[in-house]
Motif scaffolding. Sequence first.
Motif, PDB file in Angstrom:
ATOM      1  N   THR A 120       0.644  -5.765   7.364  1.00  0.00           N
ATOM      2  CA  THR A 120      -0.020  -5.590   5.671  1.00  0.00           C
ATOM      3  C   THR A 120      -0.569  -4.319   5.686  1.00  0.00           C
ATOM      4  N   ARG A 121      -1.794  -3.809   6.696  1.00  0.00           N
ATOM      5  CA  ARG A 121      -2.149  -2.676   6.418  1.00  0.00           C
ATOM      6  C   ARG A 121      -1.374  -1.421   6.373  1.00  0.00           C
ATOM      7  N   ALA A 122      -0.348  -1.667   7.380  1.00  0.00           N
ATOM      8  CA  ALA A 122       0.723  -0.277   7.355  1.00  0.00           C
ATOM      9  C   ALA A 122       1.505  -0.209   6.265  1.00  0.00           C
ATOM     10  N   MET A 123       1.737  -1.595   5.179  1.00  0.00           N
ATOM     11  CA  MET A 123       2.475  -1.396   4.393  1.00  0.00           C
ATOM     12  C   MET A 123       1.581  -0.771   3.089  1.00  0.00           C
ATOM     13  N   ALA A 124       0.398  -1.281   3.254  1.00  0.00           N
ATOM     14  CA  ALA A 124      -0.588  -0.640   2.052  1.00  0.00           C
ATOM     15  C   ALA A 124      -0.726   0.870   2.363  1.00  0.00           C
ATOM     16  N   GLY A 125      -0.506   1.163   3.658  1.00  0.00           N
ATOM     17  CA  GLY A 125      -0.665   2.832   3.666  1.00  0.00           C
ATOM     18  C   GLY A 125       0.627   3.500   3.189  1.00  0.00           C
ATOM     19  N   ILE A 126       1.827   2.832   3.297  1.00  0.00           N
ATOM     20  CA  ILE A 126       2.921   3.298   2.515  1.00  0.00           C
ATOM     21  C   ILE A 126       2.717   3.370   0.979  1.00  0.00           C
ATOM     22  N   GLY A 127       2.158   2.144   0.457  1.00  0.00           N
ATOM     23  CA  GLY A 127       1.907   1.919  -1.061  1.00  0.00           C
ATOM     24  C   GLY A 127       0.911   3.299  -1.493  1.00  0.00           C
ATOM     25  N   MET A 128       0.050   3.577  -0.697  1.00  0.00           N
ATOM     26  CA  MET A 128      -1.082   4.448  -1.022  1.00  0.00           C
ATOM     27  C   MET A 128      -0.769   6.005  -1.114  1.00  0.00           C
ATOM     28  N   SER A 129       0.228   6.123  -0.160  1.00  0.00           N
ATOM     29  CA  SER A 129       1.164   7.614  -0.053  1.00  0.00           C
ATOM     30  C   SER A 129       1.772   7.521  -1.040  1.00  0.00           C
ATOM     31  N   ILE A 130       2.455   6.675  -1.563  1.00  0.00           N
ATOM     32  CA  ILE A 130       3.479   6.854  -2.754  1.00  0.00           C
ATOM     33  C   ILE A 130       2.565   7.255  -3.943  1.00  0.00           C
ATOM     34  N   GLY A 131       1.431   6.374  -4.380  1.00  0.00           N
ATOM     35  CA  GLY A 131       0.609   6.866  -5.430  1.00  0.00           C
ATOM     36  C   GLY A 131       0.150   8.481  -5.167  1.00  0.00           C
ATOM     37  N   LEU A 132      -0.256   8.665  -4.352  1.00  0.00           N
ATOM     38  CA  LEU A 132      -0.580  10.107  -3.836  1.00  0.00           C
ATOM     39  C   LEU A 132       0.127  11.123  -4.223  1.00  0.00           C
ATOM     40  N   ALA A 133       1.441  10.713  -3.660  1.00  0.00           N
ATOM     41  CA  ALA A 133       2.733  11.543  -3.950  1.00  0.00           C
ATOM     42  C   ALA A 133       2.938  11.956  -5.508  1.00  0.00           C
ATOM     43  N   PHE A 134       2.986  10.628  -6.069  1.00  0.00           N
ATOM     44  CA  PHE A 134       3.030  10.730  -7.574  1.00  0.00           C
ATOM     45  C   PHE A 134       2.027  11.616  -8.274  1.00  0.00           C
TER      46      PHE A 134
END
Length: 445
Positions: A120-134
């Motif tokens: 779950t933490r790993a997937m949250a990391g992906i989510g945060m990276s997408i937000g930062l990329a946006f």
Amino acid sequence: MSLSLIFSIRMFGLFIVLPVISLYARKMPGSDPFWLGLALGGYGLTQALFQVPFGMLSDKLGRKPVIAMGLIIFFLGSVVAAEAHSVETLFLGRLLQGAGAIASVIIALMADLTREEVRTRAMAGIGMSIGLAFAMGMIVGPIVGAHWDVSVLFWMTAALSLLSLVILFAVVPNPQGAVQKNEMELSIDQLGYVLRVPSLLRMDLSVFVLHSSLTAVFVSFPILLSSYMPEKAMWHVYLPVILSGLVLMVPGMIYAEKKKKLKQTFLFSILLIIVSFLIFLSGYTNKVGLIAGLTIFFIGFNLLEPLMPSIMTRFVRTKTRGTSSGVFNMSQFLGAFVGGSAGGYLVSISDKVLFGGLLILSVVWFLVSLGLTDPNHLQIFERELGAEVNDPSPICRQVGAMTGVIDCRYLEKTKTLWVKYLKTDLSSDDLNRKLESLIANSPAQ
């Protein structure tokens, strides 16, 4: 971290052109509002179409080769878009960019490489990276595009895709053993169930409408804003607008989670989207109205981006996690395509029709969302089975089939039956009575 970086680089390459591509494309031969919309949202169509085939191909060829293939396709699409001299060629480049649909494969590889306790933490990391990329894409795109040229942005995305290839083979670990289908992958067998769950369908509709609106707004907004300021100064608008949304996103999510106000915050965020289109509709002919509308829109958008997957995962069964996420992601990409093409068509009539159509769509979205089951009604029930039963699988299946049960799992390590249920439909006493009956008819160890 390396997989999150690849994911964010990939999305950054798509987001970086969002605020400027309509200004770029309108100068091309054969350009009209409809083609502008297609060039803007075209990547979403191929993203949606190729998610499942890429995932299935990765089962046979392995994750890394398929991710590499997707990055090469994305590289080729970026080169085509960078060298485009007509809006049709630009559209082709965007389709090629989207055809490198590696999101589901990266998530599957993430699942292959992580233990369940930390997934779950790993997937949250992906989510945060997408937000930062946006956020980075929305800020960097207007600055680079105005000072050099939008074609430079596509060359940047091409270079970043090559960097991602280096990270993939030099940094990302190899999964141990053969590739196995796992719960993070999209399964056609589970699709029927996922498409019958009202709460999941409401989240799929939500992400579709939100990204349709985002793409449709950027068909028109940069062109309207260019009447009041030069392109090279537009980042002065985008930077504070994006930052205001990001600054409010974190406290908004903390409030929603801690105060158990997920549904209320979700509905409030949709109301912000509605208000933004009311402002656009009444003020798109002046600079203040445009900036105010975009600011309110992005506050709502940045609240909804983490809220929607958070709510969605609460209504997901463990076995359908990958399928639910896959449908959710496909809805997002289809929304981007529909928003671009429909937005281009509507703006060809008038900007007023565009913003009026988006207002109606967001009102319908709000009304449908009122029926969302409140995630606060979800409860967890646990009971240790121990030596009471020989095979817990039939018990888990029968409990899982009860009305109001969202998910049922048997936790082997603790010998515990774990049930997620709606307290509006069931009680812990109901579950205990059902279990007593099932255990009584179950052969002992």
